[in-house]
Design an enzyme around this catalytic site. Structure first.
Site, PDB file in Angstrom:
ATOM      1  N   GLY A   1      -4.154  -4.021  -4.425  1.00  0.00           N
ATOM      2  CA  GLY A   1      -5.292  -3.132  -4.816  1.00  0.00           C
ATOM      3  C   GLY A   1      -4.557  -1.810  -5.199  1.00  0.00           C
ATOM      4  O   GLY A   1      -3.729  -1.277  -4.626  1.00  0.00           O
ATOM      5  N   HIS A   2      -4.682  -1.348  -6.439  1.00  0.00           N
ATOM      6  CA  HIS A   2      -3.997  -0.144  -6.885  1.00  0.00           C
ATOM      7  C   HIS A   2      -4.926   0.951  -7.210  1.00  0.00           C
ATOM      8  O   HIS A   2      -5.748   0.678  -7.949  1.00  0.00           O
ATOM      9  CB  HIS A   2      -2.953  -0.540  -8.224  1.00  0.00           C
TER      10      HIS A   2
ATOM     11  N   LYS B   1       2.230   2.282  -5.075  1.00  0.00           N
ATOM     12  CA  LYS B   1       2.829   1.733  -6.191  1.00  0.00           C
ATOM     13  C   LYS B   1       1.966   1.594  -7.663  1.00  0.00           C
ATOM     14  O   LYS B   1       2.593   2.010  -8.293  1.00  0.00           O
ATOM     15  CB  LYS B   1       3.254   0.202  -6.243  1.00  0.00           C
TER      16      LYS B   1
ATOM     17  N   GLN C   1       2.163  -6.003  -3.174  1.00  0.00           N
ATOM     18  CA  GLN C   1       2.526  -5.848  -1.794  1.00  0.00           C
ATOM     19  C   GLN C   1       3.938  -5.310  -1.265  1.00  0.00           C
ATOM     20  O   GLN C   1       4.278  -4.413  -2.216  1.00  0.00           O
ATOM     21  CB  GLN C   1       2.659  -7.335  -1.231  1.00  0.00           C
TER      22      GLN C   1
ATOM     23  N   ASP D   1       0.715  -1.256   0.019  1.00  0.00           N
ATOM     24  CA  ASP D   1       0.148  -0.005   0.023  1.00  0.00           C
ATOM     25  C   ASP D   1       0.714   1.169   0.046  1.00  0.00           C
ATOM     26  O   ASP D   1       0.284   2.105   0.509  1.00  0.00           O
ATOM     27  CB  ASP D   1      -0.925   0.052   1.081  1.00  0.00           C
TER      28      ASP D   1
HETATM   29  P1  IMP Z   1      -2.483 -12.765   1.619  1.00  0.00           P
HETATM   30  O1  IMP Z   1      -1.657 -12.131   0.553  1.00  0.00           O
HETATM   31  O2  IMP Z   1      -4.095 -12.485   1.340  1.00  0.00           O
HETATM   32  O3  IMP Z   1      -2.381 -14.211   1.955  1.00  0.00           O
HETATM   33  O4  IMP Z   1      -2.372 -12.089   3.029  1.00  0.00           O
HETATM   34  C1  IMP Z   1      -1.229 -12.064   3.561  1.00  0.00           C
HETATM   35  C2  IMP Z   1      -0.713 -10.915   4.380  1.00  0.00           C
HETATM   36  O5  IMP Z   1      -0.376  -9.996   3.258  1.00  0.00           O
HETATM   37  C3  IMP Z   1      -1.841 -10.198   5.163  1.00  0.00           C
HETATM   38  O6  IMP Z   1      -1.291  -9.434   6.132  1.00  0.00           O
HETATM   39  C4  IMP Z   1      -2.414  -9.212   4.266  1.00  0.00           C
HETATM   40  O7  IMP Z   1      -2.932  -7.936   4.818  1.00  0.00           O
HETATM   41  C5  IMP Z   1      -0.986  -8.540   3.564  1.00  0.00           C
HETATM   42  N1  IMP Z   1      -1.472  -8.237   2.279  1.00  0.00           N
HETATM   43  C6  IMP Z   1      -1.431  -8.929   1.246  1.00  0.00           C
HETATM   44  N2  IMP Z   1      -1.767  -8.147  -0.080  1.00  0.00           N
HETATM   45  C7  IMP Z   1      -1.442  -6.764   0.284  1.00  0.00           C
HETATM   46  C8  IMP Z   1      -1.493  -5.621  -0.273  1.00  0.00           C
HETATM   47  O8  IMP Z   1      -1.480  -5.602  -1.486  1.00  0.00           O
HETATM   48  N3  IMP Z   1      -1.378  -4.414   0.591  1.00  0.00           N
HETATM   49  C9  IMP Z   1      -1.217  -4.602   1.988  1.00  0.00           C
HETATM   50  N4  IMP Z   1      -1.304  -5.682   2.402  1.00  0.00           N
HETATM   51  C10 IMP Z   1      -1.334  -7.015   1.747  1.00  0.00           C
END
Ligand code: IMP
Length: 426
Positions: free
Chosen positions: A40-41, A16, A222, A13
């Site tokens: 999410g962009h 990017k 991420q 977040d």
């Molecule tokens: P997952 O990627 O859904 O397996 O989640 C694993 C961890 O990564 C969790 O703490 C999510 O909140 C975090 N996470 C996954 N994608 C994002 C992102 O795009 N932004 C921020 N946190 C993320």
């Protein structure tokens, strides 16, 4: 010809999507290399806000080739919805290609993600999109890939390799009815109509673009601290958002990546569980959340907010080999009288300059802050670094010194024209 990898330096977040959008104006190719629709962009163009989860935000430029690399796990339902959403907004997807080797998120991945999370005593706070379970199947060598969508026979063959295992797990461990083969096949064949025409050898597309001297942007999702190897394990995602992930996630030699730009917020946020040394559970944290609109693009969850943590970003500079920083959301700090930066941690009386690997240590770390004056001036219309208020320039210079990496871009708002390029990228 320049190949730039763009990575998140914190817990995701970082903005990017916006920086990709700005750089994509000069890039010929934009390629995503890992993650899925957990990302999410948000990109603001004129009066329109676009929210994308899978398709690189370069799609908003006509003529930019956009790739979803083999390292991405793709939920085909989300991909089809995003394509439809772009078409409704009058945006062409003629230059969108998807790696035929990319793995598919299946409905049982989403269900397992949620069931597994509900059973964990130590909650990760996943996005529930099936990301982790899809990567598990990839590494178990029982994944369904884009290639399998090419015919009913290949799709049935791939599903038959995995579904009995998943149904057994769902029924016997989780008391879930499981999934019906024929229904899965029909659902995925319907997605295939939209997706199969987009399939390509995306590694070859990048290779040919390089040979033709084109500019290529490799877009990470991420952030560094969510990297399965280098992040705050187990509170991480299941892929490698760090720059090293770009090579296998696209199929490019690491020696062909010329620059690595780290996107970094002027403060820190985190979604989900896990230690966060510079977290602010007070009115300042609330102010940053409100001013920065710190609510997840994917899940809508309020993000945890805190001061800039130089220990984390110093670490990100090292593990990604960053060549430049793109500092985002500087304007969020405009309202503050003073600003703190966490320059080191204190652990049982000892000063730590580097990120500890052990979360039990990290949990106990206390922030060592350096306080700097705020500027209390609206920066959202500032166009050049020189025109920033002096305390803002000093703040940025301090951050660069602390983490050991020069600043290349500064962003003071969501729009394209709210971006200062201190040093050209392409
Ligand atoms: P997952 O990627 O859904 O397996 O989640 C694993 C961890 O990564 C969790 O703490 C999510 O909140 C975090 N996470 C996954 N994608 C994002 C992102 O795009 N932004 C921020 N946190 C993320």
């Amino acid at each position: 010809m320049t190949v730039v990898a763009l990575v998140g330096t914190q817990w995701g977040d970082e903005g990017k999507g916006k920086i990709t959008d700005v750089l994509a104006s000069k890039a010929d190719v934009v390629a995503r290399y890992q993650g899925g629709n957990n990302a999410g962009h948000t990109v603001v163009v004129g009066d329109t806000t676009y929210k994308l989860h899978l398709i690189p935000s370069g799609i908003l430029y006509e003529g930019t080739t956009c790739l979803i690399g083999n390292g991405v796990v793709v939920d085909p339902k989300v991909l089809c919805e995003e394509i439809a959403y772009l078409h409704q907004s009058g945006i062409s997807t003629a230059n969108l290609y998807v790696s035929e080797k990319a793995h598919l998120i299946m409905p049982y991945h989403r269900v397992l993600d949620q069931l597994e999370e509900s059973q964990r005593t130590l909650k990760i706070g996943t996005t529930g999109r099936g990301i982790g379970p899809a990567y598990v199947d990839k590494f178990m060598r029982m994944g369904v890939r884009m290639l399998d969508l090419k015919s009913r026979e290949s799709l049935e063959r791939a599903i038959d390799q995995v579904l009995p295992f998943k149904n057994q797990l769902l029924q016997q461990v989780y008391d879930h009815p499981g999934f019906i083969r024929e229904e899965l096949v029909e659902e995925y064949l319907a997605y295939a109509e939209t997706i199969v025409p987009l399939l390509a050898d995306t590694s070859l597309v990048v290779h040919e673009a390089r040979q033709a001297g084109k500019s290529i942007l490799l877009e990470g999702a991420q952030g560094t601290l969510l990297d399965v190897d280098h992040g705050t394990y187990p509170f991480v995602t299941s892929s490698n958002p760090t720059a090293g992930g770009a090579a296998p996630g696209i199929g490019i030699g690491p020696n062909h990546i010329n620059q690595v730009i780290g996107v970094v917020k002027s403060y820190t946020t985190r979604v989900g569980e896990g230690p966060f040394v510079s977290e602010l559970n007070d009115a300042t944290g609330d102010l940053i959340r409100e001013r920065g609109r710190e609510f997840g693009t994917t899940t809508g969850r309020p993000r945890r907010c805190g001061w800039f943590d130089a220990v984390l970003v110093r670490y990100a500079v090292r593990v990604n080999g960053l060549t430049g920083l793109a500092i985002t959301l500087l304007d969020v700090l405009d309202a503050l009288e003073t600003i703190k930066v966490c320059v080191a941690y204190e652990y049982r009386g000892e000063r730590l300059e580097q990120m500890p690997a052990d979360l039990e240590v990290l949990k106990e770390c206390k922030p060592i802050y350096q306080e700097l004056p705020g500027w209390q001036v609206d920066t959202t219309k500032v166009q050049t670094f020189a025109d920033l208020p002096l305390p803002a320039k000093e703040y940025l210079t301090f951050l660069a010194e602390q983490v050991g990496c020069p600043i290349q871009i500064v962003s003071v708002g969501p729009r394209r024209d709210q971006t200062m390029l201190l040093q050209e990228v392409f």
